[in-house]
Design a protein around this motif. Structure first.
Motif, mmCIF file in Angstrom:
data_model
loop_
_atom_site.group_PDB
_atom_site.id
_atom_site.type_symbol
_atom_site.label_atom_id
_atom_site.label_comp_id
_atom_site.label_asym_id
_atom_site.label_seq_id
_atom_site.Cartn_x
_atom_site.Cartn_y
_atom_site.Cartn_z
ATOM 1 N N TYR A 147 27.838 85.739 13.044
ATOM 2 C CA TYR A 147 29.043 84.954 13.530
ATOM 3 C C TYR A 147 30.466 85.596 13.293
ATOM 4 O O TYR A 147 30.805 86.174 13.621
ATOM 5 C CB TYR A 147 29.722 83.690 12.672
ATOM 6 C CG TYR A 147 30.903 82.619 12.612
ATOM 7 C CD1 TYR A 147 30.497 82.297 13.967
ATOM 8 C CD2 TYR A 147 32.247 83.271 11.860
ATOM 9 C CE1 TYR A 147 31.730 81.643 14.455
ATOM 10 C CE2 TYR A 147 32.869 82.642 12.760
ATOM 11 C CZ TYR A 147 33.133 81.787 13.427
ATOM 12 O OH TYR A 147 33.977 81.333 13.680
ATOM 13 N N VAL A 148 30.565 86.952 11.865
ATOM 14 C CA VAL A 148 31.178 87.660 11.589
ATOM 15 C C VAL A 148 31.643 88.810 12.733
ATOM 16 O O VAL A 148 32.133 89.449 13.509
ATOM 17 C CB VAL A 148 31.902 87.950 10.040
ATOM 18 C CG1 VAL A 148 32.505 89.820 9.989
ATOM 19 C CG2 VAL A 148 32.132 86.446 9.354
ATOM 20 N N GLU A 149 30.543 89.347 13.165
ATOM 21 C CA GLU A 149 30.065 90.518 13.817
ATOM 22 C C GLU A 149 30.652 90.233 15.050
ATOM 23 O O GLU A 149 31.317 91.429 15.516
ATOM 24 C CB GLU A 149 29.289 91.235 13.701
ATOM 25 C CG GLU A 149 28.292 91.827 14.849
ATOM 26 C CD GLU A 149 27.333 93.199 14.494
ATOM 27 O OE1 GLU A 149 27.105 93.563 15.082
ATOM 28 O OE2 GLU A 149 26.469 92.171 13.707
ATOM 29 N N LYS A 150 30.539 89.067 15.755
ATOM 30 C CA LYS A 150 30.294 88.223 17.470
ATOM 31 C C LYS A 150 31.893 88.240 17.396
ATOM 32 O O LYS A 150 32.368 88.659 18.017
ATOM 33 C CB LYS A 150 29.444 87.390 17.244
ATOM 34 C CG LYS A 150 29.291 86.978 18.757
ATOM 35 C CD LYS A 150 28.754 85.579 18.952
ATOM 36 C CE LYS A 150 28.941 85.261 20.415
ATOM 37 N NZ LYS A 150 27.810 84.257 20.971
ATOM 38 N N GLU A 151 32.154 87.121 16.676
ATOM 39 C CA GLU A 151 33.606 86.234 16.845
ATOM 40 C C GLU A 151 35.020 87.219 15.882
ATOM 41 O O GLU A 151 35.762 86.901 16.216
ATOM 42 C CB GLU A 151 33.624 85.191 15.667
ATOM 43 C CG GLU A 151 32.407 84.089 16.463
ATOM 44 C CD GLU A 151 32.107 83.536 17.970
ATOM 45 O OE1 GLU A 151 33.811 83.802 18.579
ATOM 46 O OE2 GLU A 151 31.241 83.429 18.601
#
Length: 347
Positions: free
Chosen positions: A189-193
Motif C-alpha cells: 500500500y505504501v509503495e503504491k499509494e
C-alpha cells in the motif's frame, strides 16, 4: 502534546505499549472490541485524566470503513500504532476470524489515515516472526530481509499455525484474485499509494512476559505464555513440556518499547525491524522457573529434555538494537517476572 492512536489496546503487547506511552506523556486514544474492555483499560489507569486516555469501540476491524471516523480526531493524531490482529488457535473460520481482521484491518486503517488524517506522520504495525519463518528452505540466519512462504490455500486450510503465518505473510492466490496478506499488504500500500505518512513494522518471535492487561480468567492467557502457566500448574510434572515450534523469543516489555521508540526515532521510518532477544527451549524455561521460583520445584518436570537443535537457525537483531537502542532482558528475568504475574492472577 503528541497524540497517538493505539489499536487493540486491551491486548497483551498493546497494554504494555499503552503503559510506556502514558509514562512518556503521550495523549492516547485506543480501540477496543467492547465497552467492557475499554472500561477495564480506564480502570487500570485511574490517575490518568480523560483528555490523556480514551477509547473507541470497534467490534470488527475487518469491516470496510470502520476506522474512517476514528482517525478524524480533534486534536488530530500524530502517530498510529496498529497492534489489533488476532493471534490464537481457537478459531473455526480462518478467513472470518483471523485472515480478514489481520489483512483488512491493516489495509483499512492505512486507507482511513490517508483519506482522513493528514497529520499522521508514521504508522507502526505489529507483525511477527511468523511473517519471516520459512518451511521450504533452510534459513541459517534470520533478519529483516526474510519473508515467509505460506500461501493462501494453506492459510484457509486445517493447519492453524499456517493460518496465523498466512495472516502475517504474503504470497499470491493461485486460483483466486491476487491477495496480499497483512504485512506485505501494508508495504504494498505504501509503495503504491505514496501516502503522506511512512511505515515501520515490528517483527517479534515468541513473546513472553508479565501480564498487565485485563483477563477474565487464566484460560484467556495469551498463547505464548500458556505453556509457562501450565508448567507452574503442574501439568507437565510427569512428562516433558511441549516442544517449541519457534526457538526465538523476546520479552513483551522490550517489544512494547520498540513500538514506542519506532515513533520517536526518525530513522525508523520505512524499516522492518526484527525484535528478538535470543534462543529458548522448554528446558531453559523450566530452569528459569526453578531459579526464580524454587517454591514451584515440586510442580515442574524433573528431567526436561533440551529441545533446542544443535544446528538451530541464528538471528541478526543488529538493526533494531542500533536504531531503537533496545537492551534486551534476559530469559531468566523475563520468565521470572512472567511467573510472578501469573501467581498474582491466581495460578
Amino acid at each position: 502534546m503528541v497524540k497517538v492512536l493505539l489499536t487493540g489496546g486491551s491486548g497483551f503487547i498493546a497494554a504494555h505499549i499503552l503503559e510506556i506511552l502514558l509514562e512518556r506523556g503521550y495523549d492516547v486514544v485506543t480501540t477496543v472490541r467492547s465497552e467492557e474492555k475499554g472500561q477495564h483499560i480506564l480502570e487500570a489507569h485511574p490517575n490518568v485524566p480523560k483528555e490523556k486516555l480514551s477509547y473507541v469501540v470497534i467490534e470488527d476491524i475487518g469491516k470496510d470503513g470502520v476506522f474512517d471516523e476514528v482517525v478524524k480526531s480533534d486534536p488530530p493524531f500524530d502517530y498510529v500504532i496498529h497492534t489489533a490482529s488476532p493471534f490464537h488457535y481457537r478459531f473455526t473460520d480462518p478467513v472470518k476470524e483471523v485472515l480478514d481482521p489481520a489483512i483488512k484491518g491493516t489495509t483499512g486503517i492505512l486507507k482511513a489515515i490517508q483519506a482522513f488524517a493528514p497529520t499522521v506522520k508514521r504508522v507502526v504495525i505489529t507483525s511477527s516472526f511468523a511473517a519471516m519463518a520459512r518451511t521450504d528452505t533452510l534459513v541459517k540466519v534470520y533478519d529483516e530481509s526474510v519473508w515467509a512462504n505460506v500461501a493462501w490455500e494453506e492459510s484457509v486450510g486445517d493447519n492453524k499455525g499456517a493460518t496465523y503465518r498466512g495472516s502475517k505473510a504474503s504470497l499470491p492466490l493461485a486460483r483466486r484474485p491476487p491477495v496480499t496478506l497483512a504485512e506485505k499488504a501494508a508495504w504494498d500500500y505504501v509503495e503504491k499509494e505514496k501516502p503522506s505518512f511512512d511505515l515501520t513494522v515490528i517483527n517479534p518471535p515468541a513473546v513472553f512476559g508479565p501480564i498487565v492487561h485485563h483477563i477474565s480468567s487464566l484460560s484467556d492467557i495469551n498463547t505464548s505464555n500458556a505453556n509457562i502457566l501450565e508448567a507452574i500448574q503442574g501439568k507437565y510434572k510427569d512428562g516433558n513440556m511441549p516442544r517449541s515450534i519457534v526457538f526465538l523469543w523476546v520479552d513483551v516489555r522490550d517489544v512494547a518499547l520498540a513500538h514506542v521508540r519506532a515513533i520517536e526515532v526518525a530513522e525508523a521510518g520505512g524499516k522492518r525491524l526484527f525484535i528478538v532477544a535470543g534462543h529458548f527451549s522448554a528446558k531453559r524455561i523450566a530452569d528459569a522457573i526453578r531459579e526464580t521460583h524454587p517454591e514451584l520445584e515440586s510442580k515442574l518436570p524433573e528431567n526436561v529434555i533440551d529441545d533446542l537443535p544443535a544446528d538451530v537457525y541464528q538471528y541478526n537483531n543488529t538493526l533494531g538494537r542500533q536504531l531503537l537502542g533496545i537492551e534486551y532482558r534476559t530469559l531468566k528475568e523475563c520468565i521470572g517476572d512472567t511467573v510472578s504475574s501469573l501467581i498474582k492472577l491466581g495460578a
